[in-house]
Every structure is written in C-alpha cells, then in structure tokens.
Design an enzyme around this catalytic site. Structure first.
Site, PDB file in Angstrom:
ATOM      1  N   GLU A 177       9.796  -4.989   3.071  1.00 30.43           N
ATOM      2  CA  GLU A 177       9.745  -6.368   3.565  1.00 30.43           C
ATOM      3  C   GLU A 177       8.642  -6.632   4.588  1.00 30.43           C
ATOM      4  OE1 GLU A 177      13.646  -7.467   4.926  1.00 30.43           O
ATOM      5  OE2 GLU A 177      14.520  -7.292   2.934  1.00 30.43           O
ATOM      6  N   GLU A 363      17.603  -4.220  -2.524  1.00 31.41           N
ATOM      7  CA  GLU A 363      18.633  -4.541  -1.531  1.00 31.41           C
ATOM      8  C   GLU A 363      19.352  -5.806  -1.955  1.00 31.41           C
ATOM      9  OE1 GLU A 363      17.550  -4.881   2.634  1.00 31.41           O
ATOM     10  OE2 GLU A 363      16.221  -3.148   2.462  1.00 31.41           O
TER      11      GLU A 363
END
Ligand code: FCB
Length: 455
Positions: A177, A363
């Site tokens: 991320e 995720e």
C-alpha cells in the site's frame, strides 16, 4: 450474480474455487512481532511515532504486540491447523541491518530463515512483503523516502533478503500500500513519520514506486522463477448523489486514489487529470523513473476494505472532492462500509482496464469489538458473515472471467492496528493481550471448515 445468500455459512464452498486456489492469511511485522529491542533490531519510524504522545489512540506501541517474535511456531501451527495453504508476512527491515553502514544482522536473517522454514514444513506457501511501512529510523533521519538514497538502501536490503531466502520464497511483494506509506505518513500525518505536506507525500510516493520498479528487476535477477508484484490499497469510488457535480467528482478522486498507482505501474505514466489537479505539487521525476516503475510484474495484490463515496467539494485542495459516509450503509465497528459488491466492481475494473496478470486479494477483513465470552468462545458472527459475503463476491468475480488466484484474510491475529493501537481487532484469532493466549474466533473456525471443505 447473486449476492442474496440465504444460508450464509453454507452458501459458499471451497469447491466453488479452483483446487489450486490459495487460501491464506496476511500479517505484518510491526503489527505482530513485538521484541523491538531484541537481537540487534534497530528502531523504525513506527517505534518513534508510537512513542510520541498523542499519535496512537490508546497510547500503545508495537513493543510487545502479539509477541510473535517468540510465539511464531504457535502462530504458524494455528495457520496450519486452519488448513491454509499460504501465509503472507512481512520482513522487518530493522532486523536486517544494524545501521547506515548496512552490515547485515545475522540474528535477523536467522529469524526469518526459521520462520520461512516453519511455513514450508507446515505446507504454507510463503508470500513475503518486503516493505510494510516500518522504515528504519536511521534512514528517516537522513530524509527517509524523500531522499533518493533510501531507494538504494531499499535495494540493498532487497538484495540481501532475496539472496538469503530466494531459494525458499517464490512470491514477493515489493511494497504494501504505497498510498498509505506516502499519504497517511506524509499528507494527513496519521501514520509514521507523521508529516503533513502534499508535495512531500507525492514525492515520497514517487520514490517508493521507483524503488518498487527497480526491486522487481533485482528480485528477478536473484530469484530464478520468482513471481513479483505489489499490493495496492484500492477503493471503488462512487458518487454521493446523481448530480452531475458529484459524478464528475468521482473521476477526479479516482485519478489520485487509484489511477495514480495503476496507470504508472502499467506504463501509462501518471494520469493527466491528477497531474493537472496537483499542479506544482507534482513530484520531481528523473529520467528513466517512469520506465522503471512500469517494470512488468507477475501479479497484482489487491487490498480491499471498502468503497469511497465522494461529493463535489470546490474548496478541498487538490481534488475538490470530499469523502462522505452515508448513514444507511452497513458498517463494521471501525465505521468501514461493508460492501462485498465493491470487491466485485474493483476486481472487474482492474482486470478490464489494466494488464494485471493474475490477481490476488492480498488483504480483506473487518474490525469488530470482540469479547471473550464466559464460555471461552469469541462469537464474531458479523466477521464470519463479512468473510462469507466477500468470498461469494470473489466467486462471482471469477465467474465473470476474473483471474483471481488467491485470498489472504486480514488477519491471522488481532494486532497493533497502527494509529488505532489495540482498539481495533481484525483477527480470525482473538488475542488476550494480558496473557497472549490465542483463541480462534467463530470466523476463524468457519474459515477453517471452509478451507477444509467441511462446511
Ligand atoms: C491495511 C494495512 C494492514 C492493516 C489493515 C487493516 O491498510 O495494510 O496493515 O492495518 O489495513
């Protein structure tokens, strides 16, 4: 596409997916390991940040976390006992070098070596994230990701790790991320190191992406047959109303939130729409950077939690958009909208618009205020249902042609949830922090039954 599931627990079966589909969980070093001063580990920006009063909501730090550094065997046993076939973890850069002189720390290397051997012995395919936000503080002291020397330091780190573990790990995620690394770390300041400057955040974002592209080449050189990718936090963006202004806001918001990453990674450069909005705050780009970032990858990791609903907001710099939180949505206890449909939209969109190759949901998960019941059980029906509905969404995205090859639930354990400290529980396993006892929750039991084909 049916999202109306009448009997949730049996609405979906493992046999709805390919037999070689990966079923895993995702974790990250700083959130679970603890042992921050052991075996030569040096401080990271998260140690510094968490030690700064007011930064973490409950005043906590990752100093102990889930004590995974000492309990890793029990934790891998848990993952194995759930029937999983893969495990995503991250390496703490701060355990690998003692400082700027970049002398590798044998104890740190040994820890990850044992951990990876432990995964392999338990039938868990290791998925290694190289950077999950815990930059060594000694690099931050020299300008952190804003200093291009950090790109070289990262490559040195990647070189050491891939040479050491490349024979045993085939799946590599360069960064987790980059949006959060750059923007939460340096624009809104919610995360370490806590700066509040858009141009700084955009420069850091760029430098991180350059480090990704250069690492892709290096990993391929060091690990024959490596599969390399990046994990992005992506959000479907929806208009708050059907007004023309709100609909136009969607594209502006998406330009920075999603396309800023996807376009440049897939060879299109930064989106002109976003560059026009940020104007002089755009990053400085050196010759060869854009080509480096676009190094071909083998897969894309999609971290999905919730859609973003946006409104036209002329006074908001730079996007002129505002995220809104309509009251009528189902939400987790963290306030995040529960939208399995959003996962379908997102997976279809990335596959339609970009040559991503294989997709993995690296995720996905939910935070609820769990309690250990008097009966010794943690009955987290809401999390179990969240999981079921998102797996059903993934099944539907695959039926629609999506090349999704694996799913990693966030997370194996409750853990240190960054700026929220221990106030948010995302685990399939409950941690009683006072005793470090692990208790598999109802959601974990369901996931395990599902993966074992027993539901
Ligand atoms: C993601 C992070 C992960 C965890 C989840 C809830 O953005 O990658 O470490 O905190 O959110």
């Amino acid at each position: 596409m049916t999202m109306i599931l009448t009997d949730l627990p049996t609405a979906i079966k493992r046999s709805d997916f390919a037999s070689d589909f990966l079923w895993g969980v995702s974790t990250s070093a700083y959130q679970i390991e603890g042992a921050v001063a052991e075996d030569g580990r040096v401080p990271s920006i998260w140690d510094t940040f968490a030690d700064t009063p007011g930064k973490i909501r409950d005043g906590s730090t990752g100093a102990v976390a889930c004590d995974h550094y000492h309990r890793w065997e029990e934790d891998l046993d848990l993952a194995q006992s759930m029937g999983l076939n893969s495990y995503r973890f991250s390496i703490a850069w701060t355990r690998i070098f003692n400082g700027v002189d970049a002398t590798p720390n044998p104890k740190g290397l040994e820890f990850y070596s044992k951990l990876v051997d432990g995964m392999l012995a338990r039938g868990l395919q290791p998925w290694c994230t190289l950077y999950h936000w815990d930059l060594p503080q000694y690099l931050e002291d020299q300008g952190g990701w804003n200093n291009r020397a950090t790109i070289d330091a990262y490559l040195q780190y990647v070189d050491v790790i891939t040479k050491h573990l490349g024979g045993r790990i085939k799946h590599w995620i360069t960064h987790n991320e980059p949006w959060c690394t750059a923007m939460h770390g340096n624009w809104d300041g919610m995360h370490a190191p806590g700066n509040k400057s858009l141009p700084l955040a955009l420069q850091i974002c760029h430098n991180v992406l350059v480090s990704h592209g250069r690492a892709v080449q290096l990993i391929r050189a060091n690990v024959p047959g490596a599969k390399v990718g990046i994990a992005l936090s992506l959000h479907p963006v929806k208009a708050a109303s059907d007004s023309a202004a709100d609909i136009a806001a969607v594209s502006r918001h998406d330009a920075l939130r999603n396309r800023w990453f996807l376009d440049v990674l897939y060879g299109r450069g930064y989106p002109a729409e976003a560059l026009a909005l940020v104007g002089n705050d755009a990053p400085k780009i050196e010759a060869g950077d854009i080509e480096a970032i676009a190094a071909p990858c083998d897969f894309l990791g999609v971290n999905y939690y919730f859609p973003e609903i946006v409104q036209d907001a002329p006074d908001e710099y730079p996007l002129r958009t505002k995220i809104v939180y309509p009251q009528d949505r189902q939400r987790t206890d963290f306030g995040w909208e529960v939208s399995p449909e959003g996962l379908i939209t997102l997976l279809e969109r990335v596959a339609r618009d970009y040559p991503t190759g294989d997709l993995y949901v690296t995720e996905n998960g939910s935070s609820y205020d769990d309690h250990l019941g008097a009966d010794g059980a943690v009955t987290d029906t809401a999390r179990r249902d969240y999981l079921i509905r998102h797996l059903a969404a993934m099944r539907d995205a695959i039926a629609a042609g999506g090349k999704i090859k694996g799913y990693f639930a966030w997370s194996l354990l409750d853990n240190f949830e960054w700026a929220e400290g221990y106030l948010r529980r995302f685990g399939l396993t409950y941690i009683d922090y006072a005793t470090q006892r692990r208790i598999v929750k109802q959601s974990g039991e369901w996931y395990s039954a599902f993966v074992r084909g027993k539901n």
